[in-house]
Write an enzyme that holds these catalytic residues in place. Structure first.
Site, PDB file in Angstrom:
ATOM      1  N   HIS A 359       1.878  -0.676  15.825  1.00 59.64           N
ATOM      2  CA  HIS A 359       2.649  -1.775  16.057  1.00 59.64           C
ATOM      3  C   HIS A 359       2.529  -3.033  14.987  1.00 59.64           C
ATOM      4  O   HIS A 359       3.376  -3.711  14.718  1.00 59.64           O
ATOM      5  CB  HIS A 359       1.830  -2.254  17.231  1.00 59.64           C
ATOM      6  CG  HIS A 359       2.213  -3.428  17.860  1.00 59.64           C
ATOM      7  ND1 HIS A 359       3.164  -3.585  18.953  1.00 59.64           N
ATOM      8  CD2 HIS A 359       2.244  -4.909  17.483  1.00 59.64           C
ATOM      9  CE1 HIS A 359       3.587  -4.644  19.282  1.00 59.64           C
ATOM     10  NE2 HIS A 359       2.585  -5.787  18.383  1.00 59.64           N
ATOM     11  N   GLU A 360       1.092  -3.225  14.485  1.00 60.53           N
ATOM     12  CA  GLU A 360       0.961  -3.830  13.475  1.00 60.53           C
ATOM     13  C   GLU A 360       1.607  -3.882  12.145  1.00 60.53           C
ATOM     14  O   GLU A 360       2.165  -4.796  11.481  1.00 60.53           O
ATOM     15  CB  GLU A 360      -0.652  -4.278  13.081  1.00 60.53           C
ATOM     16  CG  GLU A 360      -1.310  -4.918  14.340  1.00 60.53           C
ATOM     17  CD  GLU A 360      -0.683  -6.027  15.233  1.00 60.53           C
ATOM     18  OE1 GLU A 360      -0.342  -6.810  14.646  1.00 60.53           O
ATOM     19  OE2 GLU A 360      -0.912  -6.046  16.313  1.00 60.53           O
ATOM     20  N   HIS A 363       5.244  -5.223  12.165  1.00 59.02           N
ATOM     21  CA  HIS A 363       5.166  -6.596  11.788  1.00 59.02           C
ATOM     22  C   HIS A 363       5.411  -6.656  10.355  1.00 59.02           C
ATOM     23  O   HIS A 363       5.909  -7.695   9.877  1.00 59.02           O
ATOM     24  CB  HIS A 363       3.887  -7.445  12.435  1.00 59.02           C
ATOM     25  CG  HIS A 363       4.257  -7.707  14.017  1.00 59.02           C
ATOM     26  ND1 HIS A 363       5.126  -8.277  14.410  1.00 59.02           N
ATOM     27  CD2 HIS A 363       3.179  -7.347  14.919  1.00 59.02           C
ATOM     28  CE1 HIS A 363       5.076  -8.647  15.445  1.00 59.02           C
ATOM     29  NE2 HIS A 363       3.658  -7.890  15.890  1.00 59.02           N
ATOM     30  N   GLU A 388       8.538  -9.633  18.844  1.00 57.37           N
ATOM     31  CA  GLU A 388       7.825  -8.299  19.151  1.00 57.37           C
ATOM     32  C   GLU A 388       8.624  -6.986  18.918  1.00 57.37           C
ATOM     33  O   GLU A 388       8.069  -5.964  19.014  1.00 57.37           O
ATOM     34  CB  GLU A 388       7.033  -8.484  20.299  1.00 57.37           C
ATOM     35  CG  GLU A 388       5.938  -9.566  20.487  1.00 57.37           C
ATOM     36  CD  GLU A 388       4.699  -9.029  19.590  1.00 57.37           C
ATOM     37  OE1 GLU A 388       4.447  -7.942  19.303  1.00 57.37           O
ATOM     38  OE2 GLU A 388       3.927 -10.141  19.015  1.00 57.37           O
ATOM     39  N   TYR A 474       7.324 -10.341  25.880  1.00 56.66           N
ATOM     40  CA  TYR A 474       7.066  -9.008  25.629  1.00 56.66           C
ATOM     41  C   TYR A 474       8.009  -7.872  26.208  1.00 56.66           C
ATOM     42  O   TYR A 474       7.978  -6.929  25.601  1.00 56.66           O
ATOM     43  CB  TYR A 474       5.609  -8.851  25.880  1.00 56.66           C
ATOM     44  CG  TYR A 474       4.538  -9.795  25.162  1.00 56.66           C
ATOM     45  CD1 TYR A 474       4.252  -9.248  23.845  1.00 56.66           C
ATOM     46  CD2 TYR A 474       4.357 -11.002  25.521  1.00 56.66           C
ATOM     47  CE1 TYR A 474       3.051  -9.944  23.266  1.00 56.66           C
ATOM     48  CE2 TYR A 474       3.186 -11.853  24.947  1.00 56.66           C
ATOM     49  CZ  TYR A 474       2.772 -11.307  23.722  1.00 56.66           C
ATOM     50  OH  TYR A 474       1.907 -12.134  23.098  1.00 56.66           O
TER      51      TYR A 474
END
Length: 557
Positions: A359-360, A363, A388, A474
């Site tokens: 997930h990170e 980003h 997101e 989200y």
């Protein structure tokens, strides 16, 4: 540049020469630099705000402000970053104080004189002389487009006179990235005001979105998520170094990039590593990212933010954008997590840890791959209900067989995950967090109610709160993420480099310089929809006579 299929751990890569971040600042230096940043903001705002209205030009207003933002953004980020990661308590305290002081100064410095100069420019500038990103910057600053201003000027001088009068008498509202906003006129509720720059635009559309999801997800009921009986078994197959190399291999192949470990790079702690990212097609440096993955004393701890559990952060440190001389500054970001310290010579991750890592990293790829002119359009400055989506999409790879095999290996024997264990993990995906999903919809509805009809809850509107009517974002982002993954990657190949390059060019590269809807249309070839999201939750479509479903019903698969 030909693909090697592996991360280069032995290259002579060095830290980007454009990297102005320093990790050895003392508390006194942090204090001094925070004062310098504030002085820089004030000096530029004073210079722009004092211009004669007839003498404003693109260079002495927009470019002056944009250059200041590029110069100051990195300094602001780094000064506030120390509070999360520095081993020194004194440095963390100084960082916390500096971040608060800078933010407080920006919040109270909503300059109507600066706004008036940008408005004066918008009234007379030749739109054809500006790029699309130039126009978007002015729109962001004013809250209204140049074209709208000039069109209304043709028909009504009263419009501009009223606008000028309002600014003179009442100032402006905070809310845009530039901290300036015209009167919140025409917004029925605070939620409508807070959502004005999001994809949904209004509280009513959020309400419709949440009601439709509730209706379509009814067939799921309150089924419990399967218990993680296999957690301990799976953990043995996810040693940190194997997951890290596998993750990096996957996404450099998919996105046409090369990652190289930078040896001897200045870092804030010995556990931290730095990677240089280059474009495989031309060898040009794209940016760099730090990995600070292991827990330690004084480092931030996991917490709930806006009702969501945050186990890691991607921190933007230096925006990729044009400098004042026209050269390009390289983007720099960091992933900060609290994975367990190594035992038996390795740190073992849970599958949830692996999801957090992916997930990170989503980003990070968004931040580094963005190629924009203005710092304010660096990757995270997209619509709040889209930001997101790129990170949520990359999480899908931890539920697919081929990527799972590439990121796993038994920490003792080196054996792959047994097929039966792998199959059970993959099959559990649709049932994961079903109850949490329905609960989050209800919490999103509560958040909307709090910011539309707070009197019904016996409270005051929580303007500026953590939620700020954004909780639904989200869920909205996840719907878009699933659409992108299932409609392109799942159909054309999850490791298909052509789809990966399309994703990089259509979704990541524009950063915030385009509307999210336009980027999604370019990637999907159509308007986004909820079908893939619902299918990912274990539902399938069937025909029915329910008007709310437009002759389509969703049933449990």
């Amino acid at each position: 540049m030909e693909s090697t299929g592996e991360v280069d751990f032995n290259s002579p890569a060095r830290a980007c020469t454009e990297d102005y971040l320093h990790w050895d600042l003392s508390p006194e230096q942090i204090q001094l630099k925070s004062d310098e940043v504030i002085a820089k903001y004030k000096n530029v705002w004073d210079a722009v705000g004092s211009l004669d209205l007839d003498g404003v030009t693109f260079n002495n207003t927009v470019k002056a402000l944009a250059d200041m933002e590029t110069e100051c953004d990195s300094q602001v980020q780094i000064l506030g970053f120390f509070k999360y990661v520095s081993p020194s308590k004194e440095v963390r305290t100084a960082s916390t104080d500096a971040a608060y002081k800078i933010q407080e100064f920006i919040d109270v410095s909503m300059r109507k004189d600066v706004y008036q100069r940008i408005l004066a420019l918008a009234m007379k500038v030749d739109e054809d002389s500006l790029t699309a990103e130039d126009k978007r910057y002015v729109h962001m600053r004013l809250g209204v487009s140049i074209q709208d201003i000039q069109d209304k000027m043709k028909f009504s001088s009263k419009y501009i006179n009223n606008l000028r009068s309002h600014i003179t008498k009442t100032g402006t509202y905070k809310g845009s990235p530039g901290g300036l906003w015209i009167e919140a006129k025409g917004f029925k509720t605070y939620a409508d005001f807070a959502l004005r720059s999001n994809m949904v635009r209004s509280a009513n559309k959020v309400s419709i979105f949440l009601d439709e999801l509730t209706h379509k997800l009814k067939p799921l009921g309150d089924e419990e998520s399967p218990k993680a009986k296999r957690t301990c078994q799976l953990k043995e197959y996810f040693p940190l170094e194997v997951v890290t190399q596998g993750l990096l291999d996957i996404f450099q192949d998919l996105l046409g990039l090369s990652f190289s470990l930078v040896h001897g790079a200045p870092v804030w702690h010995p556990d931290v590593t730095l990677y240089c990212v280059t474009d495989r097609s031309c060898g040009q440096t794209v940016g760099q990212f730090y990995l600070d993955l292991l827990t330690r004393e004084g480092k931030y701890t996991e917490r709930y933010v806006g009702g969501y559990y945050v186990a890691g952060y991607c921190v933007p440190l230096q925006p990729g954008c044009l400098l004042s001389d026209g050269s390009r500054q390289k983007a720099v970001a960091a992933i900060v997590t609290n994975f367990n310290k190594p035992t038996a010579n390795t740190s073992l991750l849970t599958h949830q840890d692996v999801k957090t890592f992916f997930h990170e990293f989503g980003h990070v790829m968004h931040y580094l791959c963005a190629q924009v002119d203005y710092a304010v359009f660096s990757a995270f400055h997209v619509e709040k209900d889209f930001v997101e989506a790129p990170s949520q999409m990359l999480v899908n790879w931890v539920w697919e067989k081929e990527p799972l095999q590439r990121i796993s290996k038994h920490y003792k024997t080196g054996a792959p995950i047994p097929d039966d264990l792998l199959d059970k993990l993959i099959k559990s995906h649709p049932a994961i967090a079903r109850r949490e999903l329905l609960a989050n919809i209800e919490l999103a509805k509560l958040d909307q109610r709090l910011h539309t009809h707070p009197e019904s809850l016996g409270v005051l509107p929580s303007q500026g709160s953590t939620l700020d009517a954004q909780y639904y974002g989200y869920l909205w982002s996840e719907v878009l993420a699933m659409d992108m993954f299932y409609s392109r990657f799942k159909q054309e190949g999850i490791m298909n480099p052509k789809v990966g390059l399309d994703y990089r060019n259509c979704i990541l590269k524009p950063g915030g310089s385009k509307n999210a809807k336009e980027m999604l249309r370019n990637f999907l070839g159509r308007e986004p929809n909820q079908d893939a999201f619902l299918q990912s939750k274990g539902l399938k479509v069937s025909t029915c006579s329910d008007r709310r479903s437009r002759s389509r019903c969703w049933r449990k698969d």
